[in-house]
Design a protein around this motif. Sequence first.
Motif, mmCIF file in Angstrom:
data_model
loop_
_atom_site.group_PDB
_atom_site.id
_atom_site.type_symbol
_atom_site.label_atom_id
_atom_site.label_comp_id
_atom_site.label_asym_id
_atom_site.label_seq_id
_atom_site.Cartn_x
_atom_site.Cartn_y
_atom_site.Cartn_z
ATOM 1 N N ILE A 163 -2.722 -14.128 -11.864
ATOM 2 C CA ILE A 163 -3.229 -12.862 -11.310
ATOM 3 C C ILE A 163 -2.904 -12.755 -9.818
ATOM 4 C CG2 ILE A 163 -5.323 -11.547 -10.817
ATOM 5 C CD1 ILE A 163 -6.486 -12.661 -13.422
ATOM 6 N N LEU A 164 -3.080 -13.855 -9.094
ATOM 7 C CA LEU A 164 -2.798 -13.832 -7.664
ATOM 8 C C LEU A 164 -1.312 -13.694 -7.358
ATOM 9 C CD1 LEU A 164 -5.257 -16.576 -6.332
ATOM 10 C CD2 LEU A 164 -5.495 -14.087 -6.183
ATOM 11 N N SER A 165 -0.458 -14.034 -8.334
ATOM 12 C CA SER A 165 0.981 -13.935 -8.096
ATOM 13 C C SER A 165 1.484 -12.491 -8.114
ATOM 14 C CB SER A 165 1.742 -14.741 -9.147
ATOM 15 O OG SER A 165 1.619 -14.145 -10.434
ATOM 16 N N LEU A 166 0.664 -11.572 -8.615
ATOM 17 C CA LEU A 166 1.087 -10.171 -8.669
ATOM 18 C C LEU A 166 1.084 -9.572 -7.262
ATOM 19 C CD1 LEU A 166 -0.926 -8.986 -11.803
ATOM 20 C CD2 LEU A 166 1.485 -9.609 -11.688
ATOM 21 N N PRO A 167 1.965 -8.623 -7.010
ATOM 22 C CA PRO A 167 1.998 -7.985 -5.689
ATOM 23 C C PRO A 167 0.654 -7.342 -5.347
ATOM 24 C CG PRO A 167 3.953 -7.412 -6.950
ATOM 25 C CD PRO A 167 3.037 -8.131 -7.889
ATOM 26 N N LYS A 168 0.244 -7.477 -4.104
ATOM 27 C CA LYS A 168 -1.044 -6.933 -3.683
ATOM 28 C C LYS A 168 -1.085 -5.414 -3.806
ATOM 29 C CE LYS A 168 -4.394 -7.342 0.072
ATOM 30 N NZ LYS A 168 -4.651 -7.858 1.455
ATOM 31 N N GLY A 169 0.088 -4.803 -3.743
ATOM 32 C CA GLY A 169 0.132 -3.349 -3.876
ATOM 33 C C GLY A 169 -0.355 -2.846 -5.210
ATOM 34 N N GLN A 170 -0.293 -3.676 -6.250
ATOM 35 C CA GLN A 170 -0.801 -3.274 -7.557
ATOM 36 C C GLN A 170 -2.297 -2.977 -7.476
ATOM 37 O OE1 GLN A 170 0.911 -2.955 -10.438
ATOM 38 N NE2 GLN A 170 2.903 -3.694 -9.745
ATOM 39 N N ALA A 196 3.680 -13.249 -17.018
ATOM 40 C CA ALA A 196 4.028 -14.260 -16.023
ATOM 41 C C ALA A 196 3.412 -15.614 -16.356
ATOM 42 C CB ALA A 196 3.573 -13.797 -14.642
ATOM 43 N N MET A 197 2.222 -15.596 -16.968
ATOM 44 C CA MET A 197 1.520 -16.839 -17.268
ATOM 45 C C MET A 197 1.995 -17.501 -18.546
ATOM 46 S SD MET A 197 -2.447 -15.937 -16.340
ATOM 47 C CE MET A 197 -2.532 -14.676 -17.614
ATOM 48 N N LEU A 198 2.682 -16.776 -19.411
ATOM 49 C CA LEU A 198 2.976 -17.268 -20.753
ATOM 50 C C LEU A 198 3.703 -18.607 -20.775
ATOM 51 C CD1 LEU A 198 2.396 -16.455 -23.611
ATOM 52 C CD2 LEU A 198 4.562 -15.230 -23.688
ATOM 53 N N PRO A 199 4.759 -18.826 -19.974
ATOM 54 C CA PRO A 199 5.406 -20.150 -20.016
ATOM 55 C C PRO A 199 4.457 -21.296 -19.671
ATOM 56 C CG PRO A 199 6.811 -18.553 -18.907
ATOM 57 C CD PRO A 199 5.490 -17.888 -19.089
ATOM 58 N N ALA A 200 3.624 -21.107 -18.663
ATOM 59 C CA ALA A 200 2.675 -22.161 -18.288
ATOM 60 C C ALA A 200 1.619 -22.361 -19.364
ATOM 61 C CB ALA A 200 2.011 -21.819 -16.957
ATOM 62 N N ILE A 201 1.175 -21.277 -19.975
ATOM 63 C CA ILE A 201 0.183 -21.393 -21.049
ATOM 64 C C ILE A 201 0.753 -22.160 -22.225
ATOM 65 C CG2 ILE A 201 -1.123 -20.076 -22.761
ATOM 66 C CD1 ILE A 201 -1.562 -17.933 -20.660
ATOM 67 N N VAL A 202 1.990 -21.838 -22.607
ATOM 68 C CA VAL A 202 2.628 -22.528 -23.733
ATOM 69 C C VAL A 202 2.796 -24.012 -23.419
ATOM 70 C CG1 VAL A 202 4.732 -22.703 -25.098
ATOM 71 C CG2 VAL A 202 3.772 -20.473 -24.565
ATOM 72 N N SER A 203 3.167 -24.345 -22.187
ATOM 73 C CA SER A 203 3.274 -25.751 -21.805
ATOM 74 C C SER A 203 1.941 -26.472 -21.985
ATOM 75 C CB SER A 203 3.732 -25.862 -20.352
ATOM 76 O OG SER A 203 5.015 -25.302 -20.178
#
Length: 301
Positions: A163-170, A196-203
């Motif tokens: 969530i924090l990786s998303l641009p602040k403008g969002q 964005a989180m899916l690869p880390a979640i799958v790992s």
Amino acid sequence: MSSVLYDAQGPRAKRRNAVFTVVFLLALAALLWWVFGTLNDKGQLEWALWKPFFTGTEAWTTYIWPGLQNTLKAAVLAVIIAMPLGAVLGIARLSDHAWVRVPAGIVVEFFRAIPVLVLMIFGLALFAEYTNVSSDDRPLYAVVTGLVLYNASVLAEIVRAGILSLPKGQSEAAMAIGLRKNQLMRLVLLPQAVTAMLPAIVSQLVVIVKDTALGGAVLTFPELLASANTMSGYYGANVIASFTVVAVLFIALNFALTTFASWLEARLRRSKRGTGAVLGADDVDDINAAEVGGPHKTDGV
């Protein structure tokens, strides 16, 4: 051709990389030849040791399949519980309220710092002392408990970081058109962060599947790896053959999981391509009205 990150290789660099590749392949071939020769000299490649896995079904139905079922049962239960719990903890760590953010942070940091095996052992002791869970079911409960506590904490950090990786403008744009904090999280941030989180979640899901083996090694949980020990003893100490088959099954299981995740990630990225439409104040009014079940007007934008 150059890029921002590196310059294109010249003739000397190409020749050097080709030499390194050839040397690596020769070294790998030599290593494999040595392993093959050693196993052959020790008699570990004799057909009698591998025969139970290729002729008949006794080894599969008596040992491998029951162990695989227990592995999948523990992993699925842990995933079903850990994923929503991790999402709640991750979102709670982003709360504006200290009474929500601080306890969530303490829980996450505490269980993330403890080895999962220690959590399983504590779980087994707790179920033995303070519950009426039968001795046959305690290993499963302890394994699932340890996996949930540890991996929920790790998944919470993945959710928070995504969530924090998303641009602040969002966030700024969503609040500018009148979305409330919970609407911002549900309608704007989480849908984008999931991809964005899916690869880390799958790992982390792969880690859950593999960590079930800790229960078999220490808590006598009859999962896939534990079945290899029993199976190798029954078939004349064919340790290499038994553990090779189990290793191949783990590889196949985790490869199937990562392949499915790659397909799902690509599908999510295709489905979330923007249409170029702009969300206005009237659209926000419609969203609010739909949520409260009646007309609702926001302040002027």
